[in-house]
Scaffold this motif. Structure first.
Motif, PDB file in Angstrom:
ATOM      1  N   ASP A 145      -2.929 -10.498  12.874  1.00  0.00           N
ATOM      2  CA  ASP A 145      -1.799 -10.345  11.957  1.00  0.00           C
ATOM      3  C   ASP A 145      -0.918 -11.594  11.966  1.00  0.00           C
ATOM      4  OD1 ASP A 145      -2.673  -7.847  11.294  1.00  0.00           O
ATOM      5  OD2 ASP A 145      -1.199  -6.754  12.485  1.00  0.00           O
ATOM      6  N   VAL A 194       3.540   0.031  10.560  1.00  0.00           N
ATOM      7  CA  VAL A 194       2.355  -0.280  11.356  1.00  0.00           C
ATOM      8  C   VAL A 194       2.574   0.217  12.779  1.00  0.00           C
ATOM      9  CG1 VAL A 194       0.890  -2.123  12.264  1.00  0.00           C
ATOM     10  CG2 VAL A 194       1.809  -2.288   9.933  1.00  0.00           C
ATOM     11  N   GLU A 234      -4.100   6.267   7.775  1.00  0.00           N
ATOM     12  CA  GLU A 234      -3.454   5.594   6.652  1.00  0.00           C
ATOM     13  C   GLU A 234      -4.299   4.430   6.146  1.00  0.00           C
ATOM     14  OE1 GLU A 234      -0.534   3.872   4.004  1.00  0.00           O
ATOM     15  OE2 GLU A 234      -1.099   5.881   4.658  1.00  0.00           O
ATOM     16  N   TRP A 235      -4.997   3.749   7.074  1.00  0.00           N
ATOM     17  CA  TRP A 235      -5.714   2.533   6.679  1.00  0.00           C
ATOM     18  C   TRP A 235      -7.076   2.818   6.062  1.00  0.00           C
ATOM     19  CZ3 TRP A 235      -2.377  -0.941   6.089  1.00  0.00           C
ATOM     20  CH2 TRP A 235      -1.258  -1.010   6.924  1.00  0.00           C
ATOM     21  N   SER A 236      -7.489   4.061   6.051  1.00  0.00           N
ATOM     22  CA  SER A 236      -8.748   4.395   5.376  1.00  0.00           C
ATOM     23  C   SER A 236      -8.640   4.167   3.875  1.00  0.00           C
ATOM     24  CB  SER A 236      -9.134   5.851   5.667  1.00  0.00           C
ATOM     25  OG  SER A 236      -8.151   6.744   5.159  1.00  0.00           O
ATOM     26  N   GLY A 293       0.809  -1.209   0.000  1.00  0.00           N
ATOM     27  CA  GLY A 293       0.000   0.000   0.000  1.00  0.00           C
ATOM     28  C   GLY A 293       0.840   1.257   0.000  1.00  0.00           C
ATOM     29  N   HIS A 301      -7.013   1.547   2.628  1.00  0.00           N
ATOM     30  CA  HIS A 301      -6.732   0.130   2.368  1.00  0.00           C
ATOM     31  C   HIS A 301      -7.718  -0.785   3.095  1.00  0.00           C
ATOM     32  CE1 HIS A 301      -2.967   1.725   0.835  1.00  0.00           C
ATOM     33  NE2 HIS A 301      -2.702   2.253   2.007  1.00  0.00           N
ATOM     34  N   LYS A 302      -8.976  -0.401   3.157  1.00  0.00           N
ATOM     35  CA  LYS A 302      -9.949  -1.156   3.951  1.00  0.00           C
ATOM     36  C   LYS A 302     -10.138  -2.583   3.454  1.00  0.00           C
ATOM     37  CE  LYS A 302     -12.534   2.904   5.503  1.00  0.00           C
ATOM     38  NZ  LYS A 302     -13.809   3.645   5.453  1.00  0.00           N
ATOM     39  N   LYS A 320      -1.540  -5.937   3.866  1.00  0.00           N
ATOM     40  CA  LYS A 320      -0.567  -4.850   3.825  1.00  0.00           C
ATOM     41  C   LYS A 320       0.059  -4.615   5.196  1.00  0.00           C
ATOM     42  CE  LYS A 320      -2.705  -2.746  -0.202  1.00  0.00           C
ATOM     43  NZ  LYS A 320      -3.606  -1.724  -0.752  1.00  0.00           N
ATOM     44  N   ARG A 321      -0.705  -4.803   6.253  1.00  0.00           N
ATOM     45  CA  ARG A 321      -0.141  -4.697   7.602  1.00  0.00           C
ATOM     46  C   ARG A 321       0.945  -5.759   7.792  1.00  0.00           C
ATOM     47  NH1 ARG A 321      -2.676  -2.339  11.960  1.00  0.00           N
ATOM     48  NH2 ARG A 321      -1.946  -4.079  13.241  1.00  0.00           N
ATOM     49  N   GLU A 357      -6.441  -4.483   4.140  1.00  0.00           N
ATOM     50  CA  GLU A 357      -5.605  -3.932   5.210  1.00  0.00           C
ATOM     51  C   GLU A 357      -4.743  -5.001   5.845  1.00  0.00           C
ATOM     52  OE1 GLU A 357      -6.103  -2.046   9.703  1.00  0.00           O
ATOM     53  OE2 GLU A 357      -7.758  -1.849   8.266  1.00  0.00           O
ATOM     54  N   ARG A 358      -5.299  -6.207   6.097  1.00  0.00           N
ATOM     55  CA  ARG A 358      -4.537  -7.232   6.816  1.00  0.00           C
ATOM     56  C   ARG A 358      -3.266  -7.615   6.067  1.00  0.00           C
ATOM     57  NH1 ARG A 358      -5.041  -7.287  11.392  1.00  0.00           N
ATOM     58  NH2 ARG A 358      -7.303  -7.532  11.275  1.00  0.00           N
TER      59      ARG A 358
END
Length: 384
Positions: free
Chosen positions: A229, A68, A197-199, A51, A201-202, A208-209, A205-206
């Motif tokens: 995670d 993160v 930041e995670w808005s 991301g 990549h909803k 990319k985290r 998100e997992r």
């Protein structure tokens, strides 16, 4: 998504982007060109897996990296006080209001910084500590090539507040700060900035985290029974491992309580453990020694060992008797208590151990159990 395996040059370009803040065309034309020629494949991979935005500018290339979990080592290591960061940011604000190639004096920027400095107490350039803080901040601005020294020596300002230096604003001054979804004044804390930041990549998100954690952390630990995670890493370890091996020189290792990326062979491009510091030898010897005395150690369900400081110092004394003849002179002449201080700093920096704030207990994390170090046979034969 680009599922094809990266060739050696694309893999090298990816390593440069992760290891460096940016690539300046004037300083590294070969690296700049190598990345530029592969920008489309790199952009697709970085956006899909991490991301991240890859900025290609005619004068520089920059990968916008956001972790993160921010760690202390991610800061500017040359800075020693919060004041250094505050002055640095005030300096950035000054340069952003100037045109490219505009020249200014040290007295110009110090006056501006005084006016906008947000600290509880005003800056006083007759104060030696304040001047040293300014020197650290402006030195970093120059190292990043946000400003360029035309004439004079900034170090002289540390001993004389009347010293002058002539600077010039570079083309990079407006590009140091990353862009945020909203005005920074709308955020009240660092946590809010990270959450924003995670808005973007909803839906993924997992993934990319997880990619960010693996790439930015020496070790990713399991944080309790329900750690989404870490569960993702465990459930998709084969897919993750295959993808990372096809696009980087790194290999994924997953254990019960920890996951990490390792290199089969040392590459100068990457920041790695172990490095060349003398204290690292002691850490490796400690890990090897602990394996021989496991019967007297207690390990919890997260793979952690908890030791009092006297117990930790006793282990150091034992490895000094066994391995100390090959240590650097500093540590051969140091007491276990003195060695303990440097060892704790090293383990904390590499996320292999920490001291509990409330109890003062030394905690050796499970990642520490994945490393070991012995002297080579030829050294032992030579030293008898």
């Amino acid at each position: 998504m680009d599922a094809m395996k990266f060739d050696d040059k694309t893999e090298e370009a990816l390593g440069i982007l992760f290891e460096q803040f940016w690539v300046l065309r004037s300083e590294e034309p070969t690296a700049y060109q190598m990345i530029r020629e592969r920008e489309h494949r790199l952009k697709r991979y970085l956006a899909d897996k991490f991301g991240f935005d890859l900025i290609i500018h005619q004068h520089f290339i920059k990968l916008e990296k956001l972790p993160v979990d921010p760690k202390s080592w991610m800061g500017i290591q040359d800075f020693t006080e919060p004041m250094d960061y505050a002055i640095f940011c005030c300096g950035l604000a000054f340069t952003e209001r100037r045109s490219v190639d505009e020249q200014f004096l040290l007295s110009d920027i110090t006056e501006d910084i005084e006016e906008v400095y947000p600290g509880e107490f005003p800056l006083d350039w007759t104060n030696y500590q304040h001047r040293k803080s300014l020197v650290r901040a402006l030195t970093k601005l120059a190292e990043l090539q946000i400003i360029k020294t035309v004439d004079g020596d900034l170090e002289l300002f540390a001993t004389n507040e009347d010293e002058e230096v002539l600077y010039e604003v570079t083309v990079y001054a407006r590009y140091f700060m990353r862009s945020y979804p909203d005005d920074l004044f709308q955020y009240n804390s660092m946590e809010e900035i990270l959450a924003s930041e995670w808005s973007r990549h909803k839906s993924d998100e997992r993934r990319k985290r997880v990619y960010r954690k693996l790439m930015f952390s020496p070790v990713v630990y399991r944080e309790g029974e329900e750690d989404p995670d870490f569960n993702y890493i465990r459930n998709f370890r084969n897919r993750l491992g295959r993808d990372l091996e096809e696009h980087t020189p790194l290999r994924l290792e997953v254990f019960k309580n920890a996951a990490m990326l390792v290199l089969q062979e040392r590459k100068q491009r990457y920041t790695l453990f172990p490095d060349q510091k003398a204290i690292v030898d002691i850490a490796l010897h400690l890990s090897a020694h602990i394996r021989t005395v496991l019967d007297r150690m207690s390990v919890n369900e997260m793979g952690e060992m908890r030791l009092t400081f006297p117990e930790f110092e006793q282990l150091i004394a034992e490895i000094k008797d066994e391995y100390g003849h090959g240590w650097s002179k500093k540590y051969r002449d140091s007491t276990p208590r003195q060695i303990k201080t440097d060892l704790i700093s090293l383990l904390a920096e590499w996320e292999l151990g920490y001291v509990e704030v409330d109890t003062g207990i030394m905690v050796l994390q499970s990642g520490f159990g994945r490393i070991v170090g012995h002297y080579p046979d030829d050294y032992l034969q030579r030293e008898g």
